[in-house]
Motif scaffolding. Structure first.
Motif, mmCIF file in Angstrom:
data_model
loop_
_atom_site.group_PDB
_atom_site.id
_atom_site.type_symbol
_atom_site.label_atom_id
_atom_site.label_comp_id
_atom_site.label_asym_id
_atom_site.label_seq_id
_atom_site.Cartn_x
_atom_site.Cartn_y
_atom_site.Cartn_z
ATOM 1 N N GLY A 1 0.783 -1.233 0.000
ATOM 2 C CA GLY A 1 0.000 0.000 0.000
ATOM 3 C C GLY A 1 0.811 1.277 0.000
ATOM 4 N N ASN A 2 2.037 1.255 0.558
ATOM 5 C CA ASN A 2 2.807 2.491 0.636
ATOM 6 C C ASN A 2 3.830 2.611 -0.492
ATOM 7 N N GLN A 3 3.742 1.767 -1.521
ATOM 8 C CA GLN A 3 4.679 1.832 -2.641
ATOM 9 C C GLN A 3 3.920 2.072 -3.928
ATOM 10 N N ARG A 4 4.562 2.799 -4.823
ATOM 11 C CA ARG A 4 3.989 3.028 -6.139
ATOM 12 C C ARG A 4 4.709 2.155 -7.139
ATOM 13 N N SER A 5 4.001 1.765 -8.130
ATOM 14 C CA SER A 5 4.583 0.919 -9.166
ATOM 15 C C SER A 5 5.561 1.725 -10.014
ATOM 16 N N ALA A 6 6.727 1.129 -10.292
ATOM 17 C CA ALA A 6 7.704 1.783 -11.160
ATOM 18 C C ALA A 6 7.313 1.634 -12.615
ATOM 19 N N VAL A 7 6.412 0.712 -12.899
ATOM 20 C CA VAL A 7 5.974 0.476 -14.276
ATOM 21 C C VAL A 7 4.676 1.236 -14.492
ATOM 22 N N PRO A 8 4.637 2.104 -15.507
ATOM 23 C CA PRO A 8 3.408 2.852 -15.762
ATOM 24 C C PRO A 8 2.287 1.916 -16.210
ATOM 25 N N ALA A 9 1.066 2.316 -15.932
ATOM 26 C CA ALA A 9 -0.092 1.518 -16.344
ATOM 27 C C ALA A 9 -0.146 1.464 -17.867
ATOM 28 N N PRO A 10 -0.531 0.324 -18.420
ATOM 29 C CA PRO A 10 -0.605 0.225 -19.873
ATOM 30 C C PRO A 10 -1.702 1.124 -20.423
ATOM 31 N N ALA A 11 -1.505 1.566 -21.642
ATOM 32 C CA ALA A 11 -2.501 2.399 -22.305
ATOM 33 C C ALA A 11 -3.740 1.565 -22.592
ATOM 34 N N PRO A 12 -4.912 2.176 -22.516
ATOM 35 C CA PRO A 12 -6.137 1.431 -22.824
ATOM 36 C C PRO A 12 -6.087 0.895 -24.250
ATOM 37 N N SER A 13 -6.608 -0.287 -24.428
ATOM 38 C CA SER A 13 -6.645 -0.869 -25.769
ATOM 39 C C SER A 13 -7.990 -1.548 -25.957
ATOM 40 N N GLU A 14 -8.207 -2.043 -27.143
ATOM 41 C CA GLU A 14 -9.464 -2.716 -27.434
ATOM 42 C C GLU A 14 -9.419 -4.178 -27.015
ATOM 43 N N THR A 15 -8.263 -4.687 -26.676
ATOM 44 C CA THR A 15 -8.150 -6.071 -26.235
ATOM 45 C C THR A 15 -8.568 -6.157 -24.776
ATOM 46 N N PRO A 16 -9.534 -7.034 -24.458
ATOM 47 C CA PRO A 16 -9.954 -7.139 -23.061
ATOM 48 C C PRO A 16 -8.848 -7.715 -22.195
ATOM 49 N N SER A 17 -8.831 -7.298 -20.958
ATOM 50 C CA SER A 17 -7.822 -7.778 -20.013
ATOM 51 C C SER A 17 -8.142 -9.221 -19.622
ATOM 52 N N PRO A 18 -7.147 -9.957 -19.124
ATOM 53 C CA PRO A 18 -7.437 -11.313 -18.628
ATOM 54 C C PRO A 18 -8.507 -11.315 -17.539
ATOM 55 N N GLU A 19 -8.497 -10.285 -16.694
ATOM 56 C CA GLU A 19 -9.507 -10.203 -15.640
ATOM 57 C C GLU A 19 -10.904 -10.041 -16.238
ATOM 58 N N ALA A 20 -11.018 -9.214 -17.290
ATOM 59 C CA ALA A 20 -12.317 -9.009 -17.940
ATOM 60 C C ALA A 20 -12.787 -10.293 -18.609
ATOM 61 N N ILE A 21 -11.865 -11.019 -19.206
ATOM 62 C CA ILE A 21 -12.220 -12.293 -19.850
ATOM 63 C C ILE A 21 -12.674 -13.295 -18.800
ATOM 64 N N LYS A 22 -11.937 -13.372 -17.685
ATOM 65 C CA LYS A 22 -12.326 -14.298 -16.613
ATOM 66 C C LYS A 22 -13.691 -13.924 -16.039
ATOM 67 N N ALA A 23 -13.959 -12.635 -15.891
ATOM 68 C CA ALA A 23 -15.257 -12.196 -15.368
ATOM 69 C C ALA A 23 -16.373 -12.577 -16.341
ATOM 70 N N ALA A 24 -16.126 -12.412 -17.635
ATOM 71 C CA ALA A 24 -17.138 -12.784 -18.631
ATOM 72 C C ALA A 24 -17.383 -14.286 -18.617
ATOM 73 N N LEU A 25 -16.311 -15.068 -18.519
ATOM 74 C CA LEU A 25 -16.464 -16.527 -18.459
ATOM 75 C C LEU A 25 -17.208 -16.958 -17.198
ATOM 76 N N ALA A 26 -16.926 -16.291 -16.080
ATOM 77 C CA ALA A 26 -17.626 -16.603 -14.831
ATOM 78 C C ALA A 26 -19.114 -16.291 -14.958
ATOM 79 N N ALA A 27 -19.442 -15.188 -15.610
ATOM 80 C CA ALA A 27 -20.847 -14.828 -15.807
ATOM 81 C C ALA A 27 -21.534 -15.852 -16.718
ATOM 82 N N MET A 28 -20.816 -16.302 -17.757
ATOM 83 C CA MET A 28 -21.386 -17.325 -18.643
ATOM 84 C C MET A 28 -21.602 -18.637 -17.893
#
Length: 151
Positions: A56-83
């Motif tokens: 919690g008290n550290q910041r990531s040295a790697v910048p967040a990736p730019a938004p893209s049209e490819t869904p994230s693995p988390e979004a894919i897993k959430a969609a599969l869980a809903a299905m």
């Protein structure tokens, strides 16, 4: 329950839940684990990365990736869980008929049996034959554990 990321021989990666590692191995050895996208039974565990949050008290040295049209693995897993949840809800009102699926579906189509929601097992050849005969069937996106094999 334990969740594994699995990969089929054609490269599809999907998530599956099992009662234990031993249950996964037993189901895989019995040919019960198959890819929900292509039906391949040559399924192996995929490499999984643990989801460990940063301190919690550290910041990531790697910048967040730019938004893209490819869904994230988390979004894919959430969609599969809903299905998976939608499939489970639909199966609540459907009767498991196991290996008798082909005969029962054909009998309902021909009017020899009353219409009822059923689900069960069929070979690919039998399923294709039913479709060619005009029987309204559809594959389930996720494998179904037969009731008699549940703990």
């Amino acid at each position: 329950m334990i969740v594994f990321d699995l990969r089929c021989g054609t490269g599809h990666v999907f998530e599956a839940w099992f009662g234990s590692s031993a249950a996964y191995e037993e189901q895989r050895a019995g040919g019960l684990v198959e890819c929900p996208m292509c039906g391949d039974r040559g399924v192996e565990k995929a490499v999984m990365a643990p989801n460990v949050g940063a301190k919690g008290n550290q910041r990531s040295a790697v910048p967040a990736p730019a938004p893209s049209e490819t869904p994230s693995p988390e979004a894919i897993k959430a969609a599969l869980a809903a299905m998976a949840a939608a499939q489970a809800k639909a199966l609540e009102t459907s009767q498991w008929v196991g290996a008798a699926f082909v005969d029962k579906a054909r009998a309902m189509h021909l009017g020899d049996a009353p219409q009822a929601p059923i689900h069960g097992q069929a070979t690919l050849a039998d399923a294709k034959a039913l479709v060619e005969e005009g029987v309204a069937i559809a594959p389930l996106p996720f494998p179904v554990v037969p009731p008699e094999t549940r703990n």
